[in-house]
Design a protein around this motif. Structure first.
Motif, PDB file in Angstrom:
ATOM      1  N   LYS A  55      36.877  41.480  42.010  1.00  0.00           N
ATOM      2  CA  LYS A  55      37.799  42.582  42.318  1.00  0.00           C
ATOM      3  C   LYS A  55      37.761  43.584  41.179  1.00  0.00           C
ATOM      4  O   LYS A  55      37.693  43.214  40.006  1.00  0.00           O
ATOM      5  CB  LYS A  55      39.232  42.070  42.496  1.00  0.00           C
ATOM      6  N   ARG A  56      37.834  44.825  41.540  1.00  0.00           N
ATOM      7  CA  ARG A  56      37.958  45.850  40.522  1.00  0.00           C
ATOM      8  C   ARG A  56      39.361  45.768  39.916  1.00  0.00           C
ATOM      9  O   ARG A  56      40.313  45.356  40.568  1.00  0.00           O
ATOM     10  CB  ARG A  56      37.688  47.232  41.108  1.00  0.00           C
ATOM     11  N   GLN A  57      39.472  46.173  38.664  1.00  0.00           N
ATOM     12  CA  GLN A  57      40.720  45.983  37.941  1.00  0.00           C
ATOM     13  C   GLN A  57      41.911  46.605  38.662  1.00  0.00           C
ATOM     14  O   GLN A  57      42.994  46.011  38.728  1.00  0.00           O
ATOM     15  CB  GLN A  57      40.586  46.572  36.534  1.00  0.00           C
ATOM     16  N   SER A  66      40.982  39.172  36.942  1.00  0.00           N
ATOM     17  CA  SER A  66      40.422  40.429  37.436  1.00  0.00           C
ATOM     18  C   SER A  66      41.331  41.610  37.098  1.00  0.00           C
ATOM     19  O   SER A  66      40.860  42.737  36.943  1.00  0.00           O
ATOM     20  CB  SER A  66      40.200  40.357  38.952  1.00  0.00           C
ATOM     21  N   GLY A  67      42.637  41.362  36.981  1.00  0.00           N
ATOM     22  CA  GLY A  67      43.569  42.423  36.624  1.00  0.00           C
ATOM     23  C   GLY A  67      43.384  42.907  35.203  1.00  0.00           C
ATOM     24  O   GLY A  67      43.782  44.027  34.869  1.00  0.00           O
ATOM     25  N   SER A  68      42.778  42.081  34.352  1.00  0.00           N
ATOM     26  CA  SER A  68      42.522  42.472  32.962  1.00  0.00           C
ATOM     27  C   SER A  68      41.074  42.883  32.719  1.00  0.00           C
ATOM     28  O   SER A  68      40.805  43.754  31.893  1.00  0.00           O
ATOM     29  CB  SER A  68      42.871  41.313  32.014  1.00  0.00           C
ATOM     30  N   PHE A  69      40.146  42.244  33.449  1.00  0.00           N
ATOM     31  CA  PHE A  69      38.723  42.455  33.155  1.00  0.00           C
ATOM     32  C   PHE A  69      37.937  43.039  34.325  1.00  0.00           C
ATOM     33  O   PHE A  69      36.783  43.440  34.135  1.00  0.00           O
ATOM     34  CB  PHE A  69      38.089  41.127  32.725  1.00  0.00           C
ATOM     35  N   GLY A  70      38.525  43.094  35.509  1.00  0.00           N
ATOM     36  CA  GLY A  70      37.829  43.684  36.644  1.00  0.00           C
ATOM     37  C   GLY A  70      36.498  43.001  36.913  1.00  0.00           C
ATOM     38  O   GLY A  70      36.441  41.780  37.059  1.00  0.00           O
ATOM     39  N   LEU A 201      34.745  24.668  28.528  1.00  0.00           N
ATOM     40  CA  LEU A 201      35.291  25.983  28.829  1.00  0.00           C
ATOM     41  C   LEU A 201      34.361  26.694  29.797  1.00  0.00           C
ATOM     42  O   LEU A 201      33.175  26.380  29.884  1.00  0.00           O
ATOM     43  CB  LEU A 201      35.440  26.811  27.552  1.00  0.00           C
ATOM     44  N   HIS A 202      34.882  27.653  30.516  1.00  0.00           N
ATOM     45  CA  HIS A 202      34.046  28.360  31.488  1.00  0.00           C
ATOM     46  C   HIS A 202      34.485  29.814  31.598  1.00  0.00           C
ATOM     47  O   HIS A 202      35.578  30.187  31.175  1.00  0.00           O
ATOM     48  CB  HIS A 202      34.122  27.687  32.867  1.00  0.00           C
ATOM     49  N   GLY A 203      33.617  30.626  32.151  1.00  0.00           N
ATOM     50  CA  GLY A 203      33.910  32.029  32.408  1.00  0.00           C
ATOM     51  C   GLY A 203      32.877  32.599  33.361  1.00  0.00           C
ATOM     52  O   GLY A 203      31.781  32.058  33.486  1.00  0.00           O
ATOM     53  N   ARG A 204      33.226  33.658  34.038  1.00  0.00           N
ATOM     54  CA  ARG A 204      32.307  34.303  34.979  1.00  0.00           C
ATOM     55  C   ARG A 204      31.527  35.400  34.285  1.00  0.00           C
ATOM     56  O   ARG A 204      32.052  36.114  33.432  1.00  0.00           O
ATOM     57  CB  ARG A 204      33.101  34.898  36.149  1.00  0.00           C
ATOM     58  N   SER A 205      30.255  35.535  34.647  1.00  0.00           N
ATOM     59  CA  SER A 205      29.459  36.648  34.133  1.00  0.00           C
ATOM     60  C   SER A 205      29.946  37.952  34.740  1.00  0.00           C
ATOM     61  O   SER A 205      30.740  37.969  35.687  1.00  0.00           O
ATOM     62  CB  SER A 205      27.983  36.443  34.471  1.00  0.00           C
ATOM     63  N   ALA A 206      29.482  39.051  34.191  1.00  0.00           N
ATOM     64  CA  ALA A 206      29.806  40.356  34.771  1.00  0.00           C
ATOM     65  C   ALA A 206      29.236  40.442  36.185  1.00  0.00           C
ATOM     66  O   ALA A 206      28.250  39.779  36.527  1.00  0.00           O
ATOM     67  CB  ALA A 206      29.243  41.471  33.899  1.00  0.00           C
TER      68      ALA A 206
END
Length: 226
Positions: A55-57, A66-70, A201-206
């Motif tokens: 989602k876009r920010q 998504s609200g912080s990093f889009g 730990l985990h995170g999504r790529s751009a």
């Protein structure tokens, strides 16, 4: 090795095109004991199975990543790190994948080379948002439940409470973990990633234009079946 042994050893397990005919809820029940969030925490509004989509920010709730990093890269974190005890495991299951979007994984063991254990053991955080009752309980980075220990981290939803926590936060704000990351691409329906949320730990790529239609479902587990 079975599923539990593999996850205990590696911190995660990736299954390609595994039982695509199953719903995420059905797959989660086969893998382990699902966390029924809707039943014991109805006030949170979190469903047992959550749909994750880029989602876009401006189109995302402020209290979501998504609200912080889009569409930018999500920082490494533990899921629901602001809970008193975060969920032990989670499952990500592909509905519609993308060749250019990845889930990045960082073993907690890699953190020890950058952050002395004494700081991790002493670091205490508080949730960024207070509970509906106004309570704000201190949360240790290093926690124990029965015989298991775990580590939590989240730069967005946790606020450092003591000097050790501030040192930990500083390392995460400056350290580049690229050499220690494992990137997993959930591409085909049925692709399933099982993650030890206490030790990985985990995170999504751009996300680029080719990944905007990515759809992943998530469920939490309290245990893995043997």
């Amino acid at each position: 090795m079975n599923i539990r042994q593999t996850i205990d050893s590696a911190g995660f397990l990736f299954l390609r095109k595994w039982r695509p005919e199953l719903t995420t809820a059905q797959a989660a029940h086969l893998i382990g004991i699902a966390v029924e969030i809707e039943s014991f925490l109805p006030a949170t509004g979190i469903p047992n199975v959550q749909l994750l989509s880029p989602k876009r920010q401006e189109n995302a709730p402020a209290n979501h990543y998504s609200g912080s990093f889009g569409l930018e890269e999500f920082p490494l974190h533990s899921d629901l790190a602001h809970w008193s005890i975060p969920p032990r495991y989670f499952v990500l299951r592909c509905l519609h994948g993308s060749p250019t979007a990845y889930t990045n994984l960082l073993p907690v063991s890699s953190i020890f080379s950058a952050i002395p254990e004494q700081y991790m053991r002493k670091a205490v955080f508080i949730p960024r948002k207070r509970s509906p009752a106004g309570h704000c309980c201190p949360l240790p980075m290093w926690f124990r439940q029965k015989r298991d220990t775990g580590v939590r981290w989240d730069s967005l939803f946790l606020t450092p409470l003591n000097s050790s926590a501030k040192k930990v936060a500083h390392v995460f704000s400056t350290k580049k973990w690229s050499n220690s990351l494992k990137a997993v691409n959930l591409l085909e329906p049925g692709d399933t990633l099982i993650v030890d949320n206490w030790h990985m730990l985990h995170g999504r790529s751009a996300v680029d234009d080719d990944s905007i239609d990515r759809r992943i479902e998530r469920a939490y587990l309290s245990a893995i079946k043997g």
